[in-house]
Design an enzyme around this catalytic site. Structure first.
Site, PDB file in Angstrom:
ATOM      1  N   LYS A 159      -1.343  -5.618   2.525  1.00  0.00           N
ATOM      2  CA  LYS A 159      -0.038  -5.847   3.163  1.00  0.00           C
ATOM      3  C   LYS A 159       0.433  -4.568   3.857  1.00  0.00           C
ATOM      4  O   LYS A 159       0.973  -4.617   4.966  1.00  0.00           O
ATOM      5  CB  LYS A 159       0.979  -6.307   2.108  1.00  0.00           C
ATOM      6  CG  LYS A 159       0.687  -7.731   1.631  1.00  0.00           C
ATOM      7  CD  LYS A 159       1.450  -8.117   0.379  1.00  0.00           C
ATOM      8  CE  LYS A 159       0.967  -9.496  -0.099  1.00  0.00           C
ATOM      9  NZ  LYS A 159       1.456  -9.854  -1.439  1.00  0.00           N
ATOM     10  N   GLN A 173       5.761  -8.031  -5.931  1.00  0.00           N
ATOM     11  CA  GLN A 173       4.370  -8.457  -6.108  1.00  0.00           C
ATOM     12  C   GLN A 173       4.184  -9.044  -7.506  1.00  0.00           C
ATOM     13  O   GLN A 173       4.515  -8.409  -8.502  1.00  0.00           O
ATOM     14  CB  GLN A 173       3.431  -7.250  -5.902  1.00  0.00           C
ATOM     15  CG  GLN A 173       1.967  -7.592  -5.956  1.00  0.00           C
ATOM     16  CD  GLN A 173       1.490  -8.465  -4.779  1.00  0.00           C
ATOM     17  OE1 GLN A 173       1.881  -8.260  -3.644  1.00  0.00           O
ATOM     18  NE2 GLN A 173       0.662  -9.443  -5.073  1.00  0.00           N
ATOM     19  N   ASP A 216       9.282 -13.256   0.888  1.00  0.00           N
ATOM     20  CA  ASP A 216       8.300 -14.146   0.257  1.00  0.00           C
ATOM     21  C   ASP A 216       8.808 -15.592   0.173  1.00  0.00           C
ATOM     22  O   ASP A 216       8.065 -16.480  -0.235  1.00  0.00           O
ATOM     23  CB  ASP A 216       8.053 -13.623  -1.168  1.00  0.00           C
ATOM     24  CG  ASP A 216       6.591 -13.685  -1.538  1.00  0.00           C
ATOM     25  OD1 ASP A 216       5.772 -14.017  -0.677  1.00  0.00           O
ATOM     26  OD2 ASP A 216       6.284 -13.400  -2.706  1.00  0.00           O
TER      27      ASP A 216
END
Ligand code: NDP
Length: 302
Positions: free
Chosen positions: A53, A97, A120
């Site tokens: 990422k 994460q 997200d």
């Protein structure tokens, strides 16, 4: 022979478009978009995902404002970091994460992320927006699958779609997005009886069960479009050189399904790169929205 649903190629195309949007508005806004990927602990797979990422951010011109907290961080430590990122005017997107180390519950921490910075798309408010068909950041993996299907001009309206898996991360939002595209959707899970009978009805089959190579020829009707979300590291072959690249597989037995399907997403190179592209997209769209700048990214908002 199935058409390859090439996520690498589409992700590169999306990255180019994102770079162009950033280039067009950066002077007016006075800064590039900022994404904070928050990693807690040392899960090795997460390390690889976070590094990917960060590299993708660098490619398109998004500032990486991430942080890495130790596995011993308390819930209050993580919460404090999230609140600081929420308040930071340079941060447009925040991603926590997963998975988190034992002792940290993801629910309250995900809920603490400012929904406007929820890169997200997993905040309850944004999942609710998806449910109601309202605009908002979408979950990256299912949005990436939708983008792959759109790029390949796979018709969805009136089609029979089956999603294997009902997680909040993938299966549930996937089913909602397919339904919003007017597919007729069934969702299978670990209690589904006669899975193969259900999946054989699918004209579009999305597999996100987290079970290596569980979907074979007996699950797929000829001509179906199959998207393999699963990603697993295979154990190294006994004769493999030490330190060599780990082999990956999906939830689908590609060698069995490929001759039957009209289209199939590869692993790696299918859904994985699309997930990252959608994370960048959510960040850039959030940056444009926060600064009242136009963009031409609507084709990828689901
Ligand atoms: P979860 O483990 O959270 O969910 C798996 C789902 O599959 C559950 O709903 C489960 O049912 C269902 N399931 C498990 N076994 C069966 C079975 N035998 N038959 C039918 N359904 C079954 O996984 P995620 O949704 O988080 O991820 C799924 C896969 O996708 C994983 O391999 C993951 O690594 C991968 N992934 C890939 C991404 C990418 O970018 N390529 C991003 C995110 C995930 P039940 O609810 O009953 O337990």
């Amino acid at each position: 022979m199935a058409t390859v649903l090439d996520g690498r190629r589409l992700a590169a195309e999306i990255e180019n478009r994102l770079s162009a949007v950033i280039g067009a508005h950066q002077t007016t806004v006075g800064r590039p978009p900022g994404l904070a990927v928050l990693r807690v602990g040392d899960d090795p797979a997460s390390g690889v995902y976070v590094a990917n990422k960060e590299k993708a951010c660098a490619r398109v011109g998004i500032r990486n404002l991430g942080a890495h907290l130790s596995a011993s961080a308390s819930p209050a430590d993580v919460l404090d970091r999230i609140q600081r990122l929420n308040a930071d005017p340079e941060v447009d997107g925040i991603l926590l994460q997963l998975p988190l180390p034992p002792g940290l519950r993801e629910g309250p921490l995900l809920a603490a992320i400012d929904p406007a910075k929820d890169a997200d798309g997993l905040h309850t408010l944004n999942l609710g927006r998806l449910l109601k068909g309202e605009a908002g950041p979408r979950s990256c993996t299912p949005a990436g699958v939708m983008a792959l299907l759109r790029q390949a001009e796979v018709p969805l309206e009136g089609r029979r779609a089956v999603v294997v898996g009902r997680s909040i991360l993938v299966g549930k939002p996937m089913a909602l997005m397919l339904q919003a595209a007017n597919a007729t959707v069934s969702v299978a899970h670990s209690h589904t009886r006669d899975l193969a009978a259900l999946t054989r009805q699918a004209e579009v089959l999305v597999v996100a069960a987290g079970r290596p190579r569980m979907i074979g020829a007996e699950h797929v009707t000829p001509g179906a479009v199959v998207v393999d979300v699963g990603i697993h590291q295979l154990p190294p072959a006994p004769d493999a050189a030490p330190g060599g690249k780990a082999k990956l597989c999906g939830d689908v037995k590609a060698e069995e399904v490929e001759p039957l399907a009209a289209a199939l997403s590869p692993v790696p190179g299918g859904v994985g790169p699309m997930t990252v592209a959608m994370l960048l997209l959510n960040t850039v769209v959030g940056w444009c929205r926060a600064h009242d700048q136009p963009h031409d990214l609507d084709a990828w908002l689901f």
